[in-house]
Each structure stands twice: as C-alpha cells, then as structure tokens.
Design a protein around this motif. Structure first.
Motif, PDB file in Angstrom:
ATOM      1  N   GLU A 181      27.248 -18.018   3.534  1.00  0.00           N
ATOM      2  CA  GLU A 181      27.963 -18.779   4.353  1.00  0.00           C
ATOM      3  C   GLU A 181      29.747 -18.493   3.891  1.00  0.00           C
ATOM      4  O   GLU A 181      29.901 -18.495   2.888  1.00  0.00           O
ATOM      5  CB  GLU A 181      27.721 -20.317   4.154  1.00  0.00           C
ATOM      6  N   TRP A 182      30.339 -18.245   4.980  1.00  0.00           N
ATOM      7  CA  TRP A 182      31.744 -17.854   4.786  1.00  0.00           C
ATOM      8  C   TRP A 182      32.864 -18.779   5.532  1.00  0.00           C
ATOM      9  O   TRP A 182      33.819 -18.254   5.820  1.00  0.00           O
ATOM     10  CB  TRP A 182      32.006 -16.309   4.845  1.00  0.00           C
ATOM     11  N   TYR A 187      28.312 -16.741   9.138  1.00  0.00           N
ATOM     12  CA  TYR A 187      27.199 -16.427   8.024  1.00  0.00           C
ATOM     13  C   TYR A 187      27.237 -14.845   8.080  1.00  0.00           C
ATOM     14  O   TYR A 187      27.038 -14.107   9.203  1.00  0.00           O
ATOM     15  CB  TYR A 187      25.963 -16.877   8.520  1.00  0.00           C
ATOM     16  N   ILE A 189      28.252 -10.999   5.880  1.00  0.00           N
ATOM     17  CA  ILE A 189      29.697 -10.482   5.694  1.00  0.00           C
ATOM     18  C   ILE A 189      30.287  -9.693   6.805  1.00  0.00           C
ATOM     19  O   ILE A 189      31.393  -9.808   7.007  1.00  0.00           O
ATOM     20  CB  ILE A 189      29.214  -9.247   4.416  1.00  0.00           C
ATOM     21  N   ALA A 192      31.921 -12.583   8.805  1.00  0.00           N
ATOM     22  CA  ALA A 192      33.066 -13.082   7.862  1.00  0.00           C
ATOM     23  C   ALA A 192      34.189 -12.008   8.064  1.00  0.00           C
ATOM     24  O   ALA A 192      35.454 -12.477   8.090  1.00  0.00           O
ATOM     25  CB  ALA A 192      32.599 -13.305   6.315  1.00  0.00           C
ATOM     26  N   HIS A 196      37.740 -13.320   9.630  1.00  0.00           N
ATOM     27  CA  HIS A 196      38.811 -13.798   8.629  1.00  0.00           C
ATOM     28  C   HIS A 196      39.790 -12.382   8.740  1.00  0.00           C
ATOM     29  O   HIS A 196      41.129 -12.805   8.585  1.00  0.00           O
ATOM     30  CB  HIS A 196      38.185 -13.925   7.276  1.00  0.00           C
ATOM     31  N   LEU A 212      37.457 -12.408  -0.137  1.00  0.00           N
ATOM     32  CA  LEU A 212      35.861 -12.922   0.551  1.00  0.00           C
ATOM     33  C   LEU A 212      34.980 -13.420  -0.843  1.00  0.00           C
ATOM     34  O   LEU A 212      34.346 -14.426  -0.447  1.00  0.00           O
ATOM     35  CB  LEU A 212      35.452 -11.925   1.231  1.00  0.00           C
ATOM     36  N   THR A 215      35.740 -16.954  -2.241  1.00  0.00           N
ATOM     37  CA  THR A 215      35.563 -18.058  -1.404  1.00  0.00           C
ATOM     38  C   THR A 215      34.326 -18.542  -1.458  1.00  0.00           C
ATOM     39  O   THR A 215      34.110 -19.806  -0.832  1.00  0.00           O
ATOM     40  CB  THR A 215      35.799 -17.379  -0.013  1.00  0.00           C
ATOM     41  N   LEU A 216      33.186 -17.760  -1.849  1.00  0.00           N
ATOM     42  CA  LEU A 216      31.868 -18.291  -1.797  1.00  0.00           C
ATOM     43  C   LEU A 216      31.431 -19.483  -2.278  1.00  0.00           C
ATOM     44  O   LEU A 216      30.696 -20.238  -1.740  1.00  0.00           O
ATOM     45  CB  LEU A 216      30.830 -17.072  -2.512  1.00  0.00           C
ATOM     46  N   PRO A 219      33.219 -22.229   0.567  1.00  0.00           N
ATOM     47  CA  PRO A 219      33.203 -21.424   1.908  1.00  0.00           C
ATOM     48  C   PRO A 219      33.871 -22.632   2.818  1.00  0.00           C
ATOM     49  O   PRO A 219      34.783 -22.266   3.717  1.00  0.00           O
ATOM     50  CB  PRO A 219      32.095 -20.808   2.315  1.00  0.00           C
ATOM     51  N   ASN A 223      39.582 -20.518   2.529  1.00  0.00           N
ATOM     52  CA  ASN A 223      39.781 -19.905   3.554  1.00  0.00           C
ATOM     53  C   ASN A 223      40.251 -18.408   2.987  1.00  0.00           C
ATOM     54  O   ASN A 223      41.751 -18.530   2.496  1.00  0.00           O
ATOM     55  CB  ASN A 223      40.933 -20.409   4.684  1.00  0.00           C
TER      56      ASN A 223
END
Length: 253
Positions: A181-182, A187, A189, A192, A196, A212, A215-216, A219, A223
């Motif tokens: 989940e990002w 959901y 990459i 994401a 983003h 990124l 962020t994991l 998430p 941001n």
C-alpha cells in the motif's frame, strides 16, 4: 442447626454423574467440538499453503487482504500489476535497503533482528520492528493488520519460512511491490508511481524511488510527493545506501 445449610447440587443439571465426573455424553460432545476446532485450524492453515503454489506462475496476479476489504466495502482501489522487469531497479534496491537489508540472505525471517527484539522486550526496552519483506508479503496476502497483532506475528513467522522456501526471492519481491500500500486505495508500485509522480514504475528516478521506499512503513501518514524535512532526510540516506547496495540486492539480478 448452626450456620447455613449447604446448597444441594443437582448433578443432572450440572451434567455430572454420581461420582461428580462429566457425563459420557458431555465428554463426547466436547471431543466433537475439539475435533471440529482442529479441523477448522487445519483448513485455515491449508489455504495459504495452497495459494502460495497458485501464486508461483508469473502470470498470476495476487491481491492483498486490504484490497479485498476495499472491494467488500465498495471503497475501490487503484492497482496496476507490473512485472519486476518493468520496475526501475533502483526502486527495488531502495525498498530492500529501507525495509530489509538482509532480504537476499535470510530464509524469510531475520533471526538477528528477531533476537534483538526479544532481548529488548526482556530488558523492558522499546522494541524495534523486525518484519522482513517476506513477512510483510505473507501478512498482506493472507493475514490482517490489527487488532491482535501479537497473534498475527505468531502465525506470520511459519508462513514466512514456508513462503521463502517455495518462492524465489525475485518472485517474492515482485508480489510485494505489486500489493504494498502506497496511500489510501493506492496499491502496487505502478499505481504509486503514476499517482505520486506521474511516471511509470520503470521511469522512477533515484530520488523518487527513495521517497517511495521510506513511505512504506506508514503510507497513510507519509506522502512521498509532499515529504516533510524528516522524510527528505530519511530518503537521502536510503538513496545513498541504494547506490552502494551491491551484494545486498544480488538475489534480484
């Protein structure tokens, strides 16, 4: 007569025989429920065991329990499966250096980190995370986030060992990158990167990959497109580590 009279125990009502033991019928009933409980546990254990084999082929695109929850609640989600060959290598390198530096060397569980957590707990200190990428993958695929996090961990450990024994490291990473989940409803990459930064997963820069990756752990609160000073510093550290990852990411080559 002094004192109060002792209450009369109705053995029939209590389900006991004249010797005060559970009646044979009750014992049979308890055994039956115990057998049913064991059968349920075995079925629940077999589900991830079977699904793991079904997830081995490259053309199978697993979904996470969070994605299923979003579907069940009509929340919807954005996930676009992408082969690991179509992900910028620096992204996978950044994720390993941020989440699980020993990913290529352990067998699903980082025993060194796990011992450190146990030692911290026994000494009354605040425990740190010891969750590997493999553990996070099986949690996302088969388990729940909360409540009962401690119970989940007990189930997570043998599942991670099994998952690592059956799957290649490259396939584990591919699945993880596509179910992580990002952001709320974001959901994988590819979704994401598009959400983003407006680029594909293959076009991510070193900086974007590092943002990124850091962020994991959270998430929802973090941001990558609008990082604060703390997140930027952490991303800079991971960016440097990813540039020197070398043997740490050899299992993805």
């Amino acid at each position: 007569m002094d004192g109060l009279a002792e209450p009369i125990v109705d053995l029939e009502t209590e389900g006991l025989d004249m010797a005060g033991r559970p009646k044979r019928g009750n014992r049979i009933g308890l055994k039956r429920w115990a057998r049913r409980g064991i059968a349920v546990v075995l079925v629940l254990a077999l589900i991830p065991a079977v699904l793991t084999f079904l997830y081995l082929p490259w053309f199978v695109h697993p979904v996470s329990t969070l994605m299923l929850k979003d579907l069940a609640t009509f929340s919807g989600y954005d996930r676009r499966w992408v082969s690991i060959d179509d992900v910028a290598p620096v992204l996978a390198n950044s994720v390993i250096m941020s989440e699980d530096g020993q990913f290529c060397f352990h067998r699903g569980i980082d025993l060194g980190e796990l011992r450190g957590v146990v030692d911290d707990a026994l000494s009354g200190e605040m425990t740190r995370g010891a969750s590997t990428i493999t553990m996070q993958t099986v949690k996302n695929l088969y388990l729940w986030s909360r409540p009962l996090g401690s119970v989940r961990k007990v189930v997570e450990l043998p599942l991670a060992l099994y998952f690592d024994a059956v799957m290649s490291k490259r396939r584990i990473m591919e699945i993880y990158l596509n179910i992580a989940e990002w952001g709320p409803g974001i959901y994988g990459i590819e979704a994401a990167a598009q959400h983003h930064f407006g680029v594909s997963a293959k076009q991510l820069s070193r900086r974007q990959a590092a943002l990124l990756a850091v962020t994991l752990p959270n998430p929802i609160a973090r941001n990558p497109a609008k990082p604060g000073p703390g997140l930027r510093r952490l991303a800079s550290l991971i960016e440097r580590r990813a540039g020197r990852s070398g043997a740490y990411v050899s299992c993805l080559q």
